[in-house]
Design a protein around this motif. Structure first.
Motif, short mmCIF file in Angstrom:
data_model
loop_
_atom_site.label_atom_id
_atom_site.label_comp_id
_atom_site.label_asym_id
_atom_site.label_seq_id
_atom_site.Cartn_x
_atom_site.Cartn_y
_atom_site.Cartn_z
N ARG A 128 8.32 106.02 19.53
CA ARG A 128 7.55 106.62 20.59
C ARG A 128 6.76 105.50 21.22
O ARG A 128 6.00 104.83 20.55
CB ARG A 128 6.58 107.65 20.01
CG ARG A 128 7.07 109.02 20.24
CD ARG A 128 6.10 110.01 19.67
NE ARG A 128 6.79 111.27 19.55
CZ ARG A 128 6.96 112.11 20.58
NH1 ARG A 128 6.47 111.81 21.75
NH2 ARG A 128 7.61 113.23 20.41
N HIS A 173 6.53 108.79 25.58
CA HIS A 173 7.95 109.12 25.59
C HIS A 173 8.61 108.82 24.25
O HIS A 173 8.15 107.98 23.49
CB HIS A 173 8.68 108.43 26.75
CG HIS A 173 8.78 106.96 26.61
ND1 HIS A 173 7.99 106.10 27.30
CD2 HIS A 173 9.60 106.19 25.86
CE1 HIS A 173 8.30 104.86 26.98
NE2 HIS A 173 9.27 104.89 26.11
N CYS A 179 12.09 107.87 22.17
CA CYS A 179 13.27 107.07 22.50
C CYS A 179 14.05 106.70 21.23
O CYS A 179 13.45 106.40 20.20
CB CYS A 179 12.77 105.82 23.20
SG CYS A 179 14.02 104.61 23.49
N PHE A 193 21.60 105.28 23.69
CA PHE A 193 20.22 105.20 24.13
C PHE A 193 19.80 106.59 24.55
O PHE A 193 20.51 107.25 25.31
CB PHE A 193 20.15 104.23 25.31
CG PHE A 193 18.81 104.15 25.97
CD1 PHE A 193 17.79 103.41 25.40
CD2 PHE A 193 18.58 104.79 27.17
CE1 PHE A 193 16.56 103.32 26.01
CE2 PHE A 193 17.34 104.72 27.79
CZ PHE A 193 16.33 103.98 27.21
N GLN A 194 18.70 107.04 24.00
CA GLN A 194 18.19 108.36 24.41
C GLN A 194 16.73 108.23 24.75
O GLN A 194 15.99 107.54 24.05
CB GLN A 194 18.30 109.35 23.27
CG GLN A 194 19.62 110.01 23.19
CD GLN A 194 19.56 111.07 22.13
OE1 GLN A 194 19.03 112.15 22.35
NE2 GLN A 194 20.08 110.75 20.98
N PHE A 195 16.37 108.89 25.77
CA PHE A 195 15.03 108.73 26.29
C PHE A 195 14.57 110.05 26.84
O PHE A 195 15.32 110.72 27.53
CB PHE A 195 15.11 107.67 27.40
CG PHE A 195 13.79 107.33 27.99
CD1 PHE A 195 13.11 106.20 27.55
CD2 PHE A 195 13.24 108.11 28.99
CE1 PHE A 195 11.90 105.87 28.10
CE2 PHE A 195 12.02 107.79 29.53
CZ PHE A 195 11.34 106.66 29.10
N LYS A 196 13.34 110.41 26.50
CA LYS A 196 12.86 111.70 27.00
C LYS A 196 11.36 111.68 27.08
O LYS A 196 10.69 111.05 26.27
CB LYS A 196 13.30 112.82 26.06
CG LYS A 196 12.99 114.21 26.58
CD LYS A 196 13.73 115.25 25.76
CE LYS A 196 13.33 116.66 26.12
NZ LYS A 196 12.91 116.91 27.51
N SER A 215 15.18 113.52 30.87
CA SER A 215 15.84 112.86 29.75
C SER A 215 17.05 112.06 30.23
O SER A 215 17.68 112.39 31.24
CB SER A 215 16.28 113.89 28.72
OG SER A 215 17.46 114.52 29.15
N LEU A 271 13.11 99.10 27.13
CA LEU A 271 12.15 99.75 26.23
C LEU A 271 10.74 99.30 26.56
O LEU A 271 9.81 100.10 26.60
CB LEU A 271 12.44 99.37 24.77
CG LEU A 271 13.63 100.04 24.09
CD1 LEU A 271 13.74 99.54 22.66
CD2 LEU A 271 13.42 101.55 24.10
#
Lengths: 126, 890
Positions: B754, B758, B760, B777-780, B813, B837
């Motif tokens: 985090r 966010h 990630c 890669f995941q991002f929210k 996201s 990042l």
């Protein structure tokens, strides 16, 4: 890794066996399904590379018998006779993979190492 | 990921020591999933590779064998089955219809590939030639059928018998001979046919060593005995044993001269001669010929013709048309002393007569110097005999004999309805025998070939691989996102960065497609081939090169894009002749391909994206891949990281807000042994994990300029959000309290973090086998209001898509992934992720409008380009350093 190579073609057994030994793999060979099962009963083996098309007991029967006796044994089928039905039956019977001849030694070794890697945690619980 | 399991075992034992079973469980789940996912990716790539090979064969321009078709389809089926198994491992029980749907297609495919039952061995093994006519070609083979027919027409033919294809089938079935032959052919590798002498000789020896089934041996003997009785020769009977394969001497396939004939055979050797003829089916030329013409082994069952050996005074061949030009005005008779075989062998000159058809008369005769002749040898076979000069120069036929031959040949032509190639002989009593007759092979008219002449400046792109053959003309239209796709004009040349499956729906509107990334084995390539849309992939720089171009011509066959409409020029280009089209192997391949390669499941959001709608194994792979990605990267409780064995990372002596858990091989052996204290530190330099190092480089490569300058509204939005976020209450145990964890091994990395508001995750595997590599890669989330968060997520997706990632953006996201890239590409991708990042932290706050987003997009792109160019420079330096090292050590 202690390997058992099963193929009715003795030329192949000799050639592949030698190459595996050169790679430092303790390799036993059998030219029939019966002999293969005998060896499995009497020696410590980690993985089996099994020909599908053999006179007498064929590869699929041998596979099923191995899995009955030692469910955790890694068996890679190696065949010179590509056949979709047998391939799927083999995978269903618990073969780790189905490879077709001619197979590159590197590919076979990679497959075996991958199988060994996966097998060990199962064994430790056994 | 090799060694991950052993890493996992160490992990378990460490965790057990720490008495943290929960931690061990989560670590094990994660590892199992990685393992399953990796296997699925590898199987997916192998399956698509085999499908691409099937599509390539389906074009019909290259010869192939039935063994190749079986091997490829078996490969596809096994790999797809592995994918189905791995989806089950990743998401147990979630897709109950999947396996059954796969089995149904696999079963159908197996039916297509099943070997056709050979000729029934119920049929008689032997026919007397007197009872044979050309309707029996499928039973006795072409040669016996034609000669039997000639005999019935009243021509004098040598008496004899035909061993049928049923006899052949019986022989091949005995002791599994056919299967053993098949096995050896496959094991030798179909590609190696051009150097197949060893294989050919092993197969021929195998046939020669096999014993004839007893019933066949008995019938052969009995037939020979009847013949000897009829000719009143007794033991002295001499025979000619000749191949008579089904399809041989036919109109479609000639097999000219590929099979063996054994001449002048004694009674005791007939069985061996029979086997020798069968064995000649596996001669190098015969095998290559079947390969080149797409004939399956079972398409060419061998009949054998056994006839009385005519002791010829003179013999030869006759053609009822000119074989070189195909013109039909004359009949050509070639004649030699002794056996006619000398004409075919070209061992001696022959006499040639050119004979007018109507009226039948000799237009020209040319008497050769026939210094040698073939005669019956004393033992078996034929022998060359020298002819003295005065004999050699004498004509071997009287003019009326030449006309007699021509007359017979023309009568055969009339009966069979096509120009004939006739082998004949006069015996010592001057009687004319027809020994063999078949359709004359006519020359094919050669194709015109026009070489393209194009100025260098007209070539806009010349760097790409043919993903789907053909030529397309149109205006280039660049599609970057789905919204662009809606405006794609009809018949435009579609230009994209990535060959994504999502573009498949555009192919019917595009005249051609050009992609900067992607290869012939991908989903989009398969769809393009299926729809016949020319496609050129891997064309780097295509977007820049075509952005301002007017009409262009995409020549996918040659891998070039030309300016202007060149369709006129290109249409004259000869296409490779589709030699295989119509061949039995090709038909079988097409039936198999229909169940294998077409892709109908394209849109994962469609209700039809379901096992119930599978039409091919390609659909199964697409479904499995999609669902595996979903299962692998879905958020759930299993993703929590083990807390116990974590080491805190430090950089240049300062502790960081990152912890690592080493699964094995992730920490350099040079690192000082960690004490059991949880607060023990690990210097970043001591991390040996490949993806981590690449990511870290991106994180620190460029200094972070700190939180971006906020506008007032942005700040207000953060404050408002924070006030309503329960996670921010002090002392509350929440997900916010979670630290940033890396789970590492030598080749694998999983980061959960985090940053601010966010959430990630980054997961990656980098190993030497490109097919197995992946990064996700995941991002929210974020702290700002929805509009700003959404804008940031869209920005991230755009940046990632620009660099080979397949990115999906929904609301705030982003899910992006990259698969199958090389080590170098993976390291670049991770460096970029590392950069993002750090540098997109709090970026949501400033994303007030699209103009600002555009500016930020440019800034990120510029920075990333700097990082990638530095990576490239470093790689060059490393290589030259290594080279120097090697030079020094030599």
């Amino acid at each position: 890794m202690r390997l058992l190579l099963v193929d009715d073609e003795t030329e192949f057994l000799e050639m592949m066996g030698k190459r595996l030994v050169h790679r430092g793999i303790d390799t036993a060979v059998a030219d029939s399904g019966r002999k293969a099962l005998d060896i499995l009963d009497n020696r410590e083996i980690d993985a089996v590379v099994l020909d599908v098309k053999m006179p007498g007991m064929d590869g699929l029967q041998v596979l099923q018998e191995i899995k009955r006796r030692k469910p955790g044994m890694v068996v890679v089928l190696l065949t010179g006779h590509a056949d979709l039905d047998t391939a799927v039956q083999g995978m269903d019977s618990g073969a780790f993979d189905y490879l077709m001849k001619p197979v590159a030694l590197e590919e076979l070794l990679a497959k075996l190492h991958e199988a060994m890697d996966e097998r060990q945690p199962l064994d430790s619980s056994a | 990921m090799s060694g991950l399991w052993s890493a996992f075992r160490r992990m378990i034992s460490r965790s057990q020591a720490a008495n943290d079973a929960d931690e061990a469980f989560h670590a094990s789940r994660l590892l199992e999933r990685c393992q399953a996912f990796r296997k699925l990716l590898a199987a997916n790539n192998q399956a698509l590779g085999a499908m691409a090979a099937i599509d390539e064969l389906a074009a019909g321009t290259e010869p192939f064998t039935m063994n190749q078709v079986r091997s490829l389809c078996t490969e596809v089926a096994v790999r797809v089955l592995q994918m189905v198994q791995q989806v089950e491992a990743l998401a147990p029980g979630r897709y109950p219809g999947l396996e059954a749907a796969f089995r149904a297609i696999q079963q159908e495919l197996a039916d297509v590939l099943r070997r056709e039952p050979g000729p029934s061995s119920e049929a008689p093994l032997i026919f007397d030639l007197q009872g044979v006519d050309c309707a029996m070609a499928s039973v006795v083979g072409a040669k016996s059928a034609n000669l039997g027919e000639a005999g019935r027409l009243g021509f004098r033919t040598p008496p004899g018998f035909a061993a049928t294809t049923a006899a052949y089938a019986l022989f091949m079935a005995s002791d599994g001979l056919a299967e053993e032959i098949d096995r050896r052919i496959q094991a030798a590798g179909a590609k190696a046919l051009d150097e197949a002498h060893a294989l050919s000789s092993s197969l021929q020896q195998l046939v020669m060593r096999s014993a004839l089934p007893e019933s066949l041996a008995l019938e052969l003997n009995a037939a020979c005995a009847r013949l000897a009785e009829r000719l009143e020769t007794g033991e002295a009977l001499r025979l000619a044993v000749r191949s008579s394969a089904v399809g041989e001497d036919g109109e479609a396939y000639s097999f000219a001269g590929q099979y063996r004939s054994v001449l002048n055979v004694g009674l005791e050797d007939v069985a061996a001669a029979y086997k020798e003829v069968i064995a000649s089916k596996y001669g190098v030329t015969a095998m290559s010929y079947r390969l080149a013409r797409g004939l399956r082994d079972e398409d060419a069952p061998m009949g054998v013709m056994v006839i009385h050996m005519v002791d010829a005074a003179a013999g030869g061949v006759a053609y009822t048309a000119d074989p070189a030009t195909g013109r039909c005005e004359h009949v050509f008779v070639h004649a030699v002393f002794g056996m006619p075989k000398a004409v075919v062998d070209g061992a001696t000159e022959s006499d040639v007569y050119r004979i007018c058809r109507e009226p039948l008369e000799i237009a020209m005769s040319c008497i050769g110097s026939k210094k040698t002749k073939l005669v019956l040898a004393r033992g078996e076979g034929l022998a060359y005999e020298h002819s003295p000069g005065d004999v050699a120069g004498a004509p071997c036929l009287k003019p009326e004999q030449a006309l007699e031959v021509a007359r017979a040949a023309l009568a055969l032509e009339r009966h069979f309805g096509a120009p004939q190639d006739v082998e004949w002989a006069f015996d010592r009593e001057g009687r004319l025998f027809i020994l063999q007759n078949r359709p004359l092979r006519m020359p094919e008219t050669p194709m015109d070939y026009a070489e393209l002449e194009v100025a260098q400046s007209d070539i806009l792109l010349s760097d790409g691989v043919t993903a789907s053959a053909g030529v397309g003309v149109g205006r280039p239209y660049i599609v970057r996102k789905q919204a662009d796709a809606l405006r794609l004009p009809k018949d435009a040349v579609l230009v994209v960065r990535n060959a994504l499956p999502a573009w498949a729906s555009l192919l019917d509107r595009a005249s051609a497609v050009v992609a900067e990334l992607g290869g012939a084995a991908g989903h989009l390539a398969a769809v393009a081939r299926e729809m016949g849309t020319p496609a050129l992939f891997g064309a780097s720089g295509a977007i820049a090169a075509l952005a301002r171009a007017e009409v262009v011509t995409v020549d996918a066959d040659r891998g070039v894009v030309l300016s202007g409409d060149r369709s006129q020029l290109l249409s004259r280009k000869p296409r490779s002749p589709r030699v295989m089209v119509g061949a039995p192997v090709h038909d079988a391949l097409l039936r198999a391909a229909r169940l294998t390669t077409p892709l109908s499941l394209i849109d994962p959001d469609s209700p039809l994206f379901d096992p119930g709608y599978f039409q091919s194994l390609h659909d199964v792979t697409r479904f499995c891949h999609e669902k595996a990605v979903e299962a692998m990267f879905a958020e759930d409780d299993d993703r929590r990281f083990p807390q116990a064995s974590a080491l805190r990372l430090s950089y240049q002596g300062k502790p960081l807000q990152y912890w690592v858990v080493d699964l094995g091989g992730g920490v350099s052996p040079a690192a000082p042994p960690a004490d059991k204290n949880r607060s023990s530190r690990l210097d970043v330099e001591m991390v040996a994990c490949r993806p981590f190092r690449a990511l870290w480089r991106g994180m620190i490569e460029l200094p972070w300029s700190g939180p971006p300058a906020l506008d007032m509204r942005g700040f207000a939005s953060v404050v408002a959000q924070a006030a309503s976020n329960p996670d921010l209450e002090p002392g509350r145990s929440s997900a916010m309290a979670m630290r940033n964890y890396f789970l590492i091994s030598d080749e694998f990395m999983s980061l959960q973090s985090r940053f601010g508001f966010h959430f990630c995750t980054v997961e990656a595997l980098i190993c030497p086998v490109s097919e197995e590599n992946f990064a996700s890669f995941q991002f929210k989330g974020g702290a700002a209001d929805r509009g700003r968060r959404v804008r940031r997520a869209r920005l991230l997706a755009d940046v990632l898509e620009g660099y080979c990632f397949i990115a999906e953006n929904r609301e705030d996201s982003v899910v992006a992934r990259l698969e199958g890239a090389s080590v170098r590409e993976m390291e670049n991708a991770l460096a970029m992720l590392g950069y993002l990042l750090i540098h997109t932290r709090q970026l949501d706050m400033v994303m007030a409008d699209n103009a600002r987003a555009e500016a930020e997009f440019k800034r990120l792109r510029r920075d990333i380009d700097i990082i990638l160019s530095r990576n490239a420079r470093r790689a060059v330096e490393e290589t030259s350093w290594k080279n120097q090292g090697t030079a020094g050590s030599n």
